[in-house]
Design a protein around this motif. Structure first.
Motif, PDB file in Angstrom:
ATOM      1  N   UNK A 155     -38.687 -60.671 -88.496  1.00  0.00           N
ATOM      2  CA  UNK A 155     -40.132 -60.670 -88.724  1.00  0.00           C
ATOM      3  C   UNK A 155     -40.821 -59.640 -87.833  1.00  0.00           C
ATOM      4  N   UNK A 156     -40.338 -59.473 -86.621  1.00  0.00           N
ATOM      5  CA  UNK A 156     -40.936 -58.476 -85.720  1.00  0.00           C
ATOM      6  C   UNK A 156     -40.718 -57.077 -86.277  1.00  0.00           C
ATOM      7  N   UNK A 157     -39.511 -56.812 -86.759  1.00  0.00           N
ATOM      8  CA  UNK A 157     -39.225 -55.502 -87.333  1.00  0.00           C
ATOM      9  C   UNK A 157     -40.090 -55.255 -88.574  1.00  0.00           C
ATOM     10  N   UNK A 158     -40.214 -56.269 -89.407  1.00  0.00           N
ATOM     11  CA  UNK A 158     -41.052 -56.127 -90.601  1.00  0.00           C
ATOM     12  C   UNK A 158     -42.499 -55.848 -90.239  1.00  0.00           C
TER      13      UNK A 158
ATOM     14  N   UNK B 159     -42.804 -66.643 -86.557  1.00  0.00           N
ATOM     15  CA  UNK B 159     -44.106 -66.254 -87.108  1.00  0.00           C
ATOM     16  C   UNK B 159     -44.608 -65.090 -86.271  1.00  0.00           C
ATOM     17  N   UNK B 160     -44.792 -63.941 -86.886  1.00  0.00           N
ATOM     18  CA  UNK B 160     -45.152 -62.721 -86.161  1.00  0.00           C
ATOM     19  C   UNK B 160     -46.348 -62.056 -86.835  1.00  0.00           C
TER      20      UNK B 160
ATOM     21  N   UNK C 102     -37.804 -75.327 -78.125  1.00  0.00           N
ATOM     22  CA  UNK C 102     -38.775 -74.635 -77.303  1.00  0.00           C
ATOM     23  C   UNK C 102     -39.454 -73.555 -78.129  1.00  0.00           C
ATOM     24  N   UNK C 103     -40.476 -72.960 -77.541  1.00  0.00           N
ATOM     25  CA  UNK C 103     -41.113 -71.792 -78.133  1.00  0.00           C
ATOM     26  C   UNK C 103     -40.786 -70.573 -77.292  1.00  0.00           C
TER      27      UNK C 103
ATOM     28  N   UNK D 219     -45.760 -62.634 -81.370  1.00  0.00           N
ATOM     29  CA  UNK D 219     -44.529 -63.076 -82.016  1.00  0.00           C
ATOM     30  C   UNK D 219     -44.151 -64.430 -81.431  1.00  0.00           C
ATOM     31  N   UNK D 220     -43.948 -65.402 -82.291  1.00  0.00           N
ATOM     32  CA  UNK D 220     -43.583 -66.746 -81.836  1.00  0.00           C
ATOM     33  C   UNK D 220     -42.328 -67.187 -82.553  1.00  0.00           C
TER      34      UNK D 220
END
Lengths: 162, 315
Positions: B30-33, B180-181, B248-249, B279-280
């Motif tokens: 998701x971070x890359x996207x 979720x980013x 954890x987060x 980014x989570x």
């Protein structure tokens, strides 16, 4: 929109007439008048049509329901919000009643009742009610202590409100 | 995070060297996207040395459908049915999509990954069936995190910010990872003038955001036009849900990284990341989800002088 009139025998043996209305929000709002009590009106709002699966999370789903609540209260009605079959997030409940309490004070809860709530929903409602009531009271105290309006334009926040 | 900074500072076409890459999880995907999205259609992005098995995984997660990266060799084998392990990458751009996105992810993890029957009759006492008990804490968390991202990411003029989500189940260890980013303004900018923010750093902003009742728009007057005010407890409660589900987060924003495991650990990157989105990653144990009771996880630290507020419940 559609409406019909039903006759309902209530728990206490009262014969009441109810209007069932579909609303623009997709929810169902039932107005019940108690024939014996005459002037008392109670509006029942079911939240089940708003759920995705069994959960309601979006704040935007709460806004039209809150407007229905405000309208009913302004006409002197009690409002019963029915959580039958649904769960809700704190964000949804805050948008539903937290904004009401923040604007009108905790006394608005005297016109509200919550039906068929799970343990989670009850806890969330109580949390939101207490938190926003606390904010309301503190804001009232601050306004009493410092009557000059606070200038938010100097606090680093932008607002597009007029 | 370092790669994020380098990509954001790069001009012109981009070639990403993934030859040493060994593992990608939903957070990485998701971070890359989110990172490559602004370049789609305007610059050329290539990943010519991406290992075959990772290319296959990214293809299975629909990554290349969302981000058309060039020079990637994807195996031509048939698409494996992995519905019991992963939920493909998806982009959420509107609040109106958030409930459905949260439900789809939670439902896939609860149903496909746990074989719980969505239509099973509910327990008479609780009103929920096994599927509901798996699904509910996940959908609650995802809904709150999505709402946070869609609301706060678009402050500070970042009206075009979007949110990417993905999830995967690792059956050998029983873990669920959800990511979720967003590529919005990050946590520090909206909280910069908040009284609860000590140092004006990304790490301090993450810690402040995790504290109950800290939000950039908790006061209704401070909400932007058409925006709702937040109580500032969504991230707090989600963190507690993850912990209750034995997880954890991991939260990243700017050059700050924070793990919520144990008493919490924070790191500041030694080089500026050059990326201010949030980014989570939420990690939890699948078999712990049904035992999560959200009513026990709400922030209970209310001021002592708060007035008693009678709320009427009827059955």
């Amino acid at each position: 929109m559609f409406q019909c009139v039903l006759s309902i025998k209530l728990r206490h043996g009262l014969l009441a007439h109810a209007k069932v209305l579909s609303t623009a929000t997709g929810g169902f709002c039932t107005q019940i008048s108690s024939a014996e009590r005459g002037k008392f009106m109670s509006t029942l709002i079911s939240l089940m049509p708003l759920a995705t699966g069994r959960m309601i999370g979006m704040r935007s789903k709460a806004q039209p329901v809150r407007r229905e609540i405000e309208s009913a209260i302004s006409h002197g009605n009690e409002v019963v919000v029915d959580f039958n079959g649904v769960e809700a997030t704190q964000s949804f409940v805050d948008e539903l009643i937290g904004v009401l309490i923040f604007n009108r004070g905790p006394s608005v809860l005297q016109s509200l009742a919550f039906k068929h709530c799970s343990g989670n929903v009850k806890a969330i409602i109580q949390f939101v009610a207490a938190d926003r009531s606390d904010q309301f009271v503190k804001r009232q105290r601050a306004a009493s202590a410092a009557p000059r309006a606070r200038d938010f334009s100097r606090s680093g926040f932008t607002s597009l409100h007029a | 995070m370092y790669v994020c900074g380098q990509v954001n500072r790069a001009t012109g076409n981009l070639v990403l060297d993934a030859s040493q890459l060994e593992f990608i999880d939903p957070l990485g995907l998701t971070t890359l996207g989110s990172l490559l999205e602004p370049r789609i259609g305007s610059t050329r992005v290539e990943m010519p040395w991406l290992p075959l098995r990772l290319a296959s995984y990214m293809d299975r997660m629909n990554f290349f459908e969302r981000c058309p990266v060039l020079c990637v060799e994807v195996p031509e084998m048939g698409r494996a049915d992995a519905r019991d392990r992963l939920v493909e990458l998806r982009q959420v751009t509107k609040e109106a999509e958030s409930d459905q996105a949260a439900h789809d992810l939670a439902r896939a993890i609860a149903g496909e990954l746990t074989l719980a029957d969505e239509l099973a009759p509910p327990d008479e006492q609780s009103g929920f069936n096994e599927f509901d008990r798996y699904c509910h804490p996940l959908q609650y968390s995802l809904s709150e995190l999505l709402l946070n991202s869609l609301t706060h990411a678009r402050r500070e003029g970042r009206w075009d910010a979007s949110v990417w989500v993905a999830a995967q189940y690792y059956p050998k260890v029983g873990k669920v990872r959800v990511a979720i980013v967003d590529n919005g303004c990050g946590m520090l900018a909206p909280l910069r003038n908040h009284p609860k923010l000590g140092e004006k750093t990304h790490c301090a902003a993450i810690l402040a955001a995790l504290s109950p009742r800290v939000s950039c728009n908790r006061e209704l007057e401070l909400a932007l036009y058409g925006e709702s005010a937040n109580e500032g407890v969504g991230l707090t409660t989600t963190s507690r849900i993850a912990k209750a589900a034995k997880g954890h987060l991991l939260i990243m924003s700017g050059d700050g990284v924070h793990f919520t495991m144990g008493n919490g650990r924070s790191y500041t990157l030694s080089e500026p990341a050059g990326w201010n989105g949030v980014a989570i990653s939420m990690v939890c144990m699948r078999n712990a989800l049904p035992s999560v009771a959200i009513q026990d996880l709400l922030p209970a630290e209310l001021p002592a002088d708060i007035p008693h507020v009678p709320v009427r419940f009827v059955d």
